[in-house]
Each structure stands twice: as C-alpha cells, then as structure tokens.
Scaffold this active site. Structure first.
Site, PDB file in Angstrom:
ATOM      1  N   GLU A 148     -18.323 -17.215  18.637  1.00 21.35           N
ATOM      2  CA  GLU A 148     -17.632 -16.943  17.365  1.00 21.35           C
ATOM      3  C   GLU A 148     -16.562 -15.857  17.498  1.00 21.35           C
ATOM      4  O   GLU A 148     -16.591 -14.852  16.801  1.00 21.35           O
ATOM      5  CB  GLU A 148     -18.673 -16.594  16.292  1.00 21.35           C
ATOM      6  CG  GLU A 148     -19.677 -17.727  16.113  1.00 21.35           C
ATOM      7  CD  GLU A 148     -20.864 -17.402  15.200  1.00 21.35           C
ATOM      8  OE1 GLU A 148     -20.946 -16.288  14.691  1.00 21.35           O
ATOM      9  OE2 GLU A 148     -21.708 -18.299  15.016  1.00 21.35           O
ATOM     10  N   GLU A 256     -25.290 -26.538  17.834  1.00 23.21           N
ATOM     11  CA  GLU A 256     -26.124 -26.064  16.713  1.00 23.21           C
ATOM     12  C   GLU A 256     -26.073 -27.054  15.550  1.00 23.21           C
ATOM     13  O   GLU A 256     -25.944 -26.664  14.388  1.00 23.21           O
ATOM     14  CB  GLU A 256     -25.647 -24.678  16.242  1.00 23.21           C
ATOM     15  CG  GLU A 256     -25.606 -23.636  17.344  1.00 23.21           C
ATOM     16  CD  GLU A 256     -25.190 -22.231  16.880  1.00 23.21           C
ATOM     17  OE1 GLU A 256     -25.189 -21.960  15.676  1.00 23.21           O
ATOM     18  OE2 GLU A 256     -24.872 -21.412  17.767  1.00 23.21           O
TER      19      GLU A 256
HETATM   20  O1  9MR Z   1     -30.534 -19.114  12.740  1.00 18.99           O
HETATM   21  C1  9MR Z   1     -30.245 -17.770  13.050  1.00 18.99           C
HETATM   22  C2  9MR Z   1     -30.907 -16.851  12.030  1.00 18.99           C
HETATM   23  O2  9MR Z   1     -32.311 -16.916  12.150  1.00 18.99           O
HETATM   24  C3  9MR Z   1     -30.419 -15.429  12.230  1.00 18.99           C
HETATM   25  O3  9MR Z   1     -30.934 -14.605  11.200  1.00 18.99           O
HETATM   26  C4  9MR Z   1     -28.904 -15.403  12.230  1.00 18.99           C
HETATM   27  C5  9MR Z   1     -28.380 -14.010  12.432  1.00 18.99           C
HETATM   28  O4  9MR Z   1     -27.075 -13.930  12.146  1.00 18.99           O
HETATM   29  O5  9MR Z   1     -28.407 -16.251  13.249  1.00 18.99           O
HETATM   30  C6  9MR Z   1     -28.735 -17.578  13.034  1.00 18.99           C
HETATM   31  O6  9MR Z   1     -28.171 -18.403  14.051  1.00 18.99           O
HETATM   32  C7  9MR Z   1     -26.757 -18.428  14.117  1.00 18.99           C
HETATM   33  C8  9MR Z   1     -26.385 -18.594  15.576  1.00 18.99           C
HETATM   34  O7  9MR Z   1     -26.969 -17.595  16.357  1.00 18.99           O
HETATM   35  C9  9MR Z   1     -24.870 -18.583  15.754  1.00 18.99           C
HETATM   36  N1  9MR Z   1     -24.250 -19.577  14.912  1.00 18.99           N
HETATM   37  C10 9MR Z   1     -24.631 -19.574  13.505  1.00 18.99           C
HETATM   38  C11 9MR Z   1     -26.147 -19.621  13.375  1.00 18.99           C
HETATM   39  C12 9MR Z   1     -26.556 -19.691  11.910  1.00 18.99           C
HETATM   40  O8  9MR Z   1     -26.183 -18.521  11.239  1.00 18.99           O
END
Ligand code: 9MR
Length: 335
Positions: A148, A256
């Site tokens: 990102e 994802e």
């Molecule tokens: O699913 C993840 C969630 O449990 C966490 O709290 C969050 C923290 O920002 O991250 C989520 O996963 C993310 C991933 O690492 C990167 N792309 C977006 C995903 C959804 O937010």
C-alpha cells in the site's frame, strides 16, 4: 493379465481424478493454482478450522501475525511463535505459505518510529527483513515486501517510511529481501490497483516498470482485490492490467480477495458476488502470469469487513456456518 493391469491402472487414475474434483484444495492444486485464505493463530490451533482450511485451500497467509508489531514487537525481540504455528500447520498439511508484510504504513511496532538516525533505521529494516526471511526459508514461497505505497491519485503515500527515505526505500527492501532468500517471489502489494487506466494502478505500473529496467529484484505485484458487489467491476480492465505486467515478465498474485455485499444479503447480490469470484478465477486460470488466488479470510464467520464498512459483510465464498456457497462449488467446477 497385462490388459487387466492396464485397465486397473486407468480406473485408479480416473477414480483419483474424480476424487480430486470434489475436494476444492485438491482440484486447485491439480489446476496449478495456489488457492488460499488468510488465517488467524486461532484457526491454526483449532482442529475444526484446520479441517475446513485444508479441505478448501492449499495456501495460507497470516492475517496479522507476520506484521511488524506482532513478529518484532521490541527492537531486540522477535516473536516467531504464532507465525511458526501457522507455517508449521500449513507445511505439515502440504500447504504453501505467503508472507505478509514488511514495509507498511500500519501495524509497525511503536519503537520503530522512535529510531531517529536514518542510517540506523535503514540498517534495522535490513535486519528485520533478513531475520524473518532467513527464519522461514523454504517454508514461505512469496512475500509482500511492500504494501500500500500509493495514494488513490497515484502519488506515493506519505507514509512513515516514505517521509524518512523517499521511494528509494522500496527498492532497498526488494534488494535486501532477494539477498535474504533468493528463491522467494517478491511482490509489491496494494488495493484499488486492479484496473488498468486508474491513476493509482497506472502509477504503480510506471514505478514497477522503472524498477524492472533498473534491475531491482521484484518478481511481481499483488492485487488485493477487496471489492464491493454493488460497485462497477471490469473484468477487461483487470485482465489488461495483468497482461501488461506479464509483458514485463512479472507475476500478478491475487492476494486478499473478498467481495463485500450489503447485509442482509439478497439472493441477487450473492449471485452477483459469485459471478465476480468466477470472473477473477477465469483471469487467474487463463493468464499465464497468475498462479496465486488468496481470499482475505476463511469464511464469513470472521472477516475484517463489517468493522471497516458498517452495513456490509459476507464477503467470502464460504458462509457464516462454514458451508460452501454456490460460488465455491462454481469455482471448483472451473478448476
Ligand atoms: O484483516 C486485517 C485486520 O485484522 C487488521 O486489524 C487490519 C489492520 O489494519 O489489517 C487487516 O488486513 C489488511 C491487510 O493487512 C492489508 N490490506 C487490507 C487488509 C484489510 O484492512
């Protein structure tokens, strides 16, 4: 006798193939797709979840356990325990593992931003990537080295890492990662980067092309594909994007995938969600540079979506009761 043996062999192969067709994970493996799900440490410790995961998927990624704050919470302390549990569960069940993620603007350990010297911070990033990748050498086949890094308008995200070092830090991270594990596939991952022609997507392509021309060891990009059922979806724009990376000799991983719907979901929305999953899988099966298709969660019972998009949920092909939706069955047929 010879003919009898031959017939028995052919029958055995046919039975095996028929069996593979019914089990999603086996069908995916046969089709050459790393078909996966993001899992939690709770999943990796729960026998019922392990059964659900291994039946449906042949690949996993840790939803949170490899992020900096979890795997390296103190400057001199690496907490490999939970990620080891996840990786060992996967490997012992014949599954592949993705690594997520090193350079990100979120979920860094608090101490990281208190390192004031740029030289020290860069050396510490190098240590972090090297230690983690050496630890999982041979177990993790692909990493989101950076995650990102672009804004929606195509400019670089003004993240902590970018503000300290500029775009050069991303190339550095790929160099370090390649040195740590030359066999690992190294990915630059993002969301809203799937459609060729969008500002963010085109900026990523331009940056990656420049990296390739400079000889930076990047192997591909990740399309997170966090989609929403009632928003425009363009299979053609995604395919075009995938193909232009293919022309650079790069892979595209679907990292994802989820397609959120307004809840409670209508049958029409669920049907449309299925069409989107199948369109994505069709791209994965027909474009030679796509072989990884990972969902961001195992089933609708646990997903990040409602916490971030209130009123939306149910984004996965397995429902809240851990039963496959028609979408899962349709994808298995496509394999
Ligand atoms: O699913 C993840 C969630 O449990 C966490 O709290 C969050 C923290 O920002 O991250 C989520 O996963 C993310 C991933 O690492 C990167 N792309 C977006 C995903 C959804 O937010």
């Amino acid at each position: 006798m010879k003919n009898f043996k031959k017939a028995a062999f052919v029958l055995a192969v046919l039975l095996l193939l028929a069996g593979c067709k019914k089990v999603p994970s086996k069908a995916a493996t046969k089709a050459g797709v790393n078909f996966g799900a993001a899992i939690t440490i709770g999943d990796a410790l729960n026998q019922e979840q392990i059964k659900l995961i291994t039946e449906n998927f042949n690949t996993v990624v840790a939803e949170n356990n490899m992020k900096w704050e979890n795997i390296h919470p103190k400057k001199t302390f690496y907490n490999f325990g939970d990620m080891d549990t996840i990786a060992d569960m996967a490997v012992s069940n014949g599954m592949k593992v993705r690594g997520h993620t090193f350079i990100w603007y979120q979920q860094n350990a608090p101490y990281v931003s208190s390192i004031k010297s740029d030289d020290e911070l860069k050396a510490h990033l190098e240590e972090h990537i090297t230690k983690v990748m050496e630890h999982y050498k041979g177990k993790i086949y692909e990493y989101d080295v950076a995650n990102e890094i672009f804004e929606e308008d195509g400019s670089f995200r003004k993240s902590f890492w970018y503000n300290r070092f500029g775009e050069e830090i991303y190339e550095f991270a790929f160099e370090v990662a390649h040195k740590a594990d030359p066999d690992a596939i190294l990915i630059l991952n993002d969301y809203n980067n799937e459609n060729a022609g969008d500002a963010k997507s085109d900026a990523q392509y331009k940056f990656v092309k420049k990296m390739v021309e400079k000889g930076v060891p990047i192997n591909g990009i990740g399309l997170q594909l966090h989609l929403q059922e009632n928003l425009p979806f363009s299979k053609d724009a995604i395919r075009k994007n995938v193909q232009r990376y293919g022309e650079l000799g790069l892979k595209v991983s679907f990292t994802e995938v989820d397609v959120r719907v307004k809840t409670p979901a209508t049958p029409e929305a669920v049907k449309h969600q299925q069409e989107i999953f199948c369109d994505l899988l069709d791209i994965a099966l027909t474009e030679p540079n796509v072989d990884t298709f990972v969902f961001w969660g195992v089933s609708d019972a646990h997903t990040w979506v409602p916490g971030t998009f209130p009123g939306y949920g149910d984004p996965l092909p397995i429902d809240k009761d851990n039963k496959p939706k028609e979408a899962m069955k349709a994808m298995v047929k496509m394999f």
